[in-house]
Motif scaffolding. Structure first.
Motif, PDB file in Angstrom:
ATOM      1  N   ASN B  74      11.428  25.436  62.699  1.00  0.00           N
ATOM      2  CA  ASN B  74      12.223  25.914  63.576  1.00  0.00           C
ATOM      3  C   ASN B  74      13.356  26.583  63.134  1.00  0.00           C
ATOM      4  O   ASN B  74      13.448  26.842  61.830  1.00  0.00           O
ATOM      5  CB  ASN B  74      12.838  24.903  64.678  1.00  0.00           C
ATOM      6  CG  ASN B  74      13.574  23.870  64.098  1.00  0.00           C
ATOM      7  OD1 ASN B  74      13.950  24.146  62.833  1.00  0.00           O
ATOM      8  ND2 ASN B  74      14.203  23.077  64.886  1.00  0.00           N
ATOM      9  N   PRO B  79      13.429  26.649  69.087  1.00  0.00           N
ATOM     10  CA  PRO B  79      12.974  25.370  69.095  1.00  0.00           C
ATOM     11  C   PRO B  79      11.398  25.214  68.473  1.00  0.00           C
ATOM     12  O   PRO B  79      10.888  26.082  68.478  1.00  0.00           O
ATOM     13  CB  PRO B  79      12.751  24.882  70.561  1.00  0.00           C
ATOM     14  CG  PRO B  79      13.771  25.893  71.213  1.00  0.00           C
ATOM     15  CD  PRO B  79      13.851  27.244  70.582  1.00  0.00           C
ATOM     16  N   ALA B  80      11.341  24.014  67.986  1.00  0.00           N
ATOM     17  CA  ALA B  80      10.083  23.700  66.986  1.00  0.00           C
ATOM     18  C   ALA B  80       8.920  23.835  68.153  1.00  0.00           C
ATOM     19  O   ALA B  80       7.867  24.348  67.675  1.00  0.00           O
ATOM     20  CB  ALA B  80      10.178  22.207  66.564  1.00  0.00           C
ATOM     21  N   ALA B  81       8.885  23.491  69.234  1.00  0.00           N
ATOM     22  CA  ALA B  81       7.865  23.511  70.280  1.00  0.00           C
ATOM     23  C   ALA B  81       7.282  24.826  70.272  1.00  0.00           C
ATOM     24  O   ALA B  81       5.926  25.149  70.478  1.00  0.00           O
ATOM     25  CB  ALA B  81       7.896  22.747  71.306  1.00  0.00           C
ATOM     26  N   HIS B 103       5.133  19.039  70.805  1.00  0.00           N
ATOM     27  CA  HIS B 103       6.612  19.556  70.534  1.00  0.00           C
ATOM     28  C   HIS B 103       7.453  18.975  69.614  1.00  0.00           C
ATOM     29  O   HIS B 103       8.280  19.207  68.852  1.00  0.00           O
ATOM     30  CB  HIS B 103       7.031  19.278  71.700  1.00  0.00           C
ATOM     31  CG  HIS B 103       7.588  18.065  72.179  1.00  0.00           C
ATOM     32  ND1 HIS B 103       6.387  17.454  72.946  1.00  0.00           N
ATOM     33  CD2 HIS B 103       8.445  17.038  72.187  1.00  0.00           C
ATOM     34  CE1 HIS B 103       6.933  15.922  73.105  1.00  0.00           C
ATOM     35  NE2 HIS B 103       8.083  16.099  72.633  1.00  0.00           N
ATOM     36  N   LEU B 104       6.945  17.810  68.759  1.00  0.00           N
ATOM     37  CA  LEU B 104       7.395  16.778  67.838  1.00  0.00           C
ATOM     38  C   LEU B 104       7.246  17.132  66.281  1.00  0.00           C
ATOM     39  O   LEU B 104       7.102  16.400  65.568  1.00  0.00           O
ATOM     40  CB  LEU B 104       6.880  15.389  67.967  1.00  0.00           C
ATOM     41  CG  LEU B 104       7.243  14.751  69.309  1.00  0.00           C
ATOM     42  CD1 LEU B 104       6.408  13.512  69.791  1.00  0.00           C
ATOM     43  CD2 LEU B 104       8.631  14.504  69.526  1.00  0.00           C
ATOM     44  N   VAL B 105       7.062  18.785  66.246  1.00  0.00           N
ATOM     45  CA  VAL B 105       6.617  19.221  64.869  1.00  0.00           C
ATOM     46  C   VAL B 105       7.773  18.976  63.733  1.00  0.00           C
ATOM     47  O   VAL B 105       8.855  19.492  64.320  1.00  0.00           O
ATOM     48  CB  VAL B 105       6.310  20.570  64.972  1.00  0.00           C
ATOM     49  CG1 VAL B 105       5.547  21.101  63.644  1.00  0.00           C
ATOM     50  CG2 VAL B 105       5.310  20.835  66.115  1.00  0.00           C
ATOM     51  N   SER B 173      10.874  28.012  74.188  1.00  0.00           N
ATOM     52  CA  SER B 173      11.025  26.435  74.088  1.00  0.00           C
ATOM     53  C   SER B 173       9.773  25.827  74.073  1.00  0.00           C
ATOM     54  O   SER B 173       9.649  24.790  73.317  1.00  0.00           O
ATOM     55  CB  SER B 173      11.631  25.850  75.033  1.00  0.00           C
ATOM     56  OG  SER B 173      10.925  25.768  76.229  1.00  0.00           O
TER      57      SER B 173
END
Lengths: 339, 339
Positions: B74, B79-81, B103-105, B173
C-alpha cells in the motif's frame, strides 16, 4: 527557509477533552479511570481522537511539527492522514471548510507545511488531532511577520459520542472525517469522542464516567462491539446511570450499521436483527418507564444503501462516514440547543 | 479445512484488457508499446488496473490466492485493499452489488477467503484486480462440491478511460471503487482503464495506441498531469488522431478537478482556470472545425462541492470517486449505446 514562529497547542488547550485530571495531556479519560475501566479501554483512551485546537492567524502558510507515541503510522487499510495526521479547516462566514491535512506522516516525529500559498487574510482555524496514534506534542508554525492568536476551547456544552472503532475513526482518510467531527463542524459545536476500538461495550463504569460530562447530547453508538447478551445486560442500566446524573440531557441510542455484505450472509444478518430487536425493546421499555429525551436511530442505512461504504464490510471509508453524518444530522440538529 | 478447488483466471481471461499482444498477461499496453511510449507510462502500464474477471458459482464461500509483483502493498494514504486487493461484486437482478474485498493483503503472496457464509445459490460474480501492485497470478477457490463456471470477457465495446493517478485508482479504498469501475458497474459495460499515475499526458503515441481500441466511448481525463503548454500543444492533435481512426466514437474531454483546497490558494486556482480556458478553447475549435460526437465535462464539481473529497487535495477518497462517478454518469449513460 525563514525561521518559523512555533506555538505549542498545550499552552492554550484543545477542545474535545472531557477531563482535566488526565495522566497525559492528550488522554481521553481521567487518570483515575485507569483502575476502573477495562485495560483495553484505558489503553485506547490514550489517543487524542476527536480533539481539536482553535486559533486565528493571517499567515500565508501554516506548518506543524508533531510527535507521536507509536512507530506505527497507519494500518493497511487505515490511511496515515487519518491515523497519524493533522487536519485543518477554516471558518468561512457560516461554515467550516476544509483547508488541508498534514498527510505525509512517515515517522512518529514529523514536520510539514500543512498549507502554503494562501492570501494573508486573518482567518479562524480548527486543527484536528490524529485519530489513533497517541500524541506527545503538537506545535503550529507560521512565518515570521504573521500574526497568531490562540483561541481557547469553546464554551458550548459538547456532544459526547461514545462508541467503537468506527467512532474511534477507522478508516477515515483524514482526521476530520470521522462522522462525529463532521457533525461537530456542521453543528459548529464541540464534540468529545469516546470511541474505543473493539471495546465500546457499555460497562457501567463507563456510564459513571460519561455521566460526569455536562453534555449537550449523549450519542451511544456501541452496538457493533456488543452481543445480544451484553445488550440485554447493559444498555438499560447504562442509560439509567446517565439519566440519573443528567436528568434532561438528550440520549441517542444508535443501532449498529449492518456489515455492508450482511445482505449475502444470512447468519450475520440474523445477528444484526437479533441485536436490533433486543436494543429496541430496551429503548421501548425505558420510554414506557418514563425516561424522557431518549431517541433511537435505526442502523440500516448508516453507511448508505448501496453497500459501498466499507472495504472490510465493517469500517467505513470517508464515504461511509459522510453517510453516517448525513443520517445523524437532522436529529442532532434538532437536539442541539444552539439551533 | 477442506481442500479447495482452484481456478486460474488466466485460463479464461480477464475483461478490461485492451490488447492481447502483451509482454506479460496482466499488462495494459501491448509489448510493442515499450519502444514507443515514455518509459514511465510503460512501467505504469504493468499494473492490471481496472481489469476484472467474471465467473458463476453456487459456492457458499469464495477464496482467492494471488501473487503480486511488488513488496509494497500500500502507500501511506492508499489503502492495501485498493492498492493490492481483489474486490468482488455479484449481479443482483438489475445491478452489481458489493460482496467483499480481499483486503487483508500484507505480503505479495497472499491467500484469504474473500467471502464466507453465503447461501449456496448460483450467482454471477465480477472480481476486480488490484489497482496498483502488478499481478503475477490470481486463482479463485471454492469448496469441493460447489459448481464453478468461468465466464469469458463480455463482448460489448469497452468504455476506454485514459488519465492520471486518479484514473489509476489513487486513493480508492478497494479495487472496485475507482470511478471508471463504478461507472462500468452502473452501465453494466466493460471498461478499459488506462490511468498512468503522473503520466497521463496525451502524447501522440498514446493517441495512436488508444485509437486501436474499438471503444464505445473514449474518456480523456488527463488534465491533472498536464500544464497549459502541453494542453495547447497536444489536445487537438490527440483528438484528431482518435477521430481519424474512429470517425463516430464519442470522445469526452474531462477538465481536471480543482485541488480541494485551491479555493484558498489563489495561484493554484488561477492555474486551474488557465488550463480550463485553454482546454475549452481547443474543444470549441474542434467543434467548429466539424468534429462530431465530442463532449466536454467541467471539472469544478468532480469531487463534490464541500471540499471533503481528498486527504491531499488532489487524489480522491471513495467519497471523491463516488462523486466523480455521479457527475459523469448521465453523460456516459446517454452515450452508451446499449441504453
Amino acid at each position: 527557509m525563514l525561521k518559523l514562529k512555533w506555538f505549542d497547542i498545550q499552552k492554550w488547550g484543545v477542545e474535545g477533552k472531557g477531563w482535566k485530571d488526565t495522566e497525559r495531556y492528550f488522554d481521553r479519560l481521567p487518570a483515575r479511570a485507569k483502575k476502573v475501566v477495562p485495560e483495553a479501554v484505558w489503553n485506547l483512551s490514550r489517543s487524542a481522537t476527536g480533539m481539536a485546537v482553535l486559533f486565528e492567524t493571517d499567515a500565508p502558510a501554516i506548518h506543524a511539527r508533531w510527535k507521536l507515541r507509536n512507530d506505527q503510522i497507519n494500518e493497511i487499510n487505515f490511511p496515515a492522514a487519518g491515523f497519524s495526521g493533522l487536519d485543518l479547516y477554516t471558518w468561512l462566514g457560516n461554515k467550516w471548510r476544509w483547508v488541508a491535512a498534514g498527510h505525509l506522516v512517515r515517522t512518529p516525529k514529523h514536520q510539514q507545511p500543512i498549507i502554503e500559498g494562501m492570501n494573508p487574510v486573518k482567518r479562524k482555524y480548527i486543527l484536528y488531532l490524529p485519530l489513533r496514534n497517541p500524541v506527545v506534542k503538537i506545535e503550529i508554525g507560521v512565518p515570521p511577520g504573521s500574526n497568531f492568536k490562540s483561541i481557547p476551547p469553546r464554551k458550548e456544552k459538547p456532544i459526547v459520542y461514545y462508541g467503537t472503532s468506527i467512532v474511534h475513526g477507522a478508516f477515515a482518510s483524514h482526521a476530520g472525517m470521522v462522522h462525529s467531527s463532521i457533525l461537530g463542524r456542521w453543528l459548529n459545536n464541540p464534540v468529545i469522542n469516546l470511541g474505543f476500538s473493539g471495546n465500546g461495550k457499555m460497562e457501567k463504569e463507563l456510564a459513571e464516567l460519561i455521566a460526569e460530562l455536562d453534555a449537550q447530547i449523549y450519542v451511544l453508538d456501541c452496538l457493533p462491539n456488543m452481543g445480544v447478551d451484553q445488550v440485554k445486560e447493559r444498555v438499560e442500566n447504562f442509560v439509567r446511570i446517565l439519566r440519573k446524573k443528567r436528568p434532561k440531557t438528550p440520549i441517542v441510542l444508535v443501532e449498529d450499521r449492518p456489515h455492508t455484505n450482511s445482505w449475502i450472509r444470512p447468519a450475520l444478518l440474523a445477528d444484526h436483527k437479533r441485536k436490533w430487536k433486543a436494543y429496541n425493546m430496551i429503548y421501548q421499555k425505558l420510554k414506557k418507564s418514563g425516561v424522557k429525551d431518549l431517541y433511537y436511530v435505526k442502523g440500516k442505512s448508516l453507511f448508505g444503501d448501496d453497500h459501498e461504504g466499507s472495504p472490510d464490510s465493517s469500517h467505513p471509508t470517508d464515504l461511509g462516514f459522510m453517510r453516517q453524518a448525513e443520517l445523524m444530522y437532522p436529529l442532532l440538529r434538532k437536539l442541539c440547543r444552539k439551533g
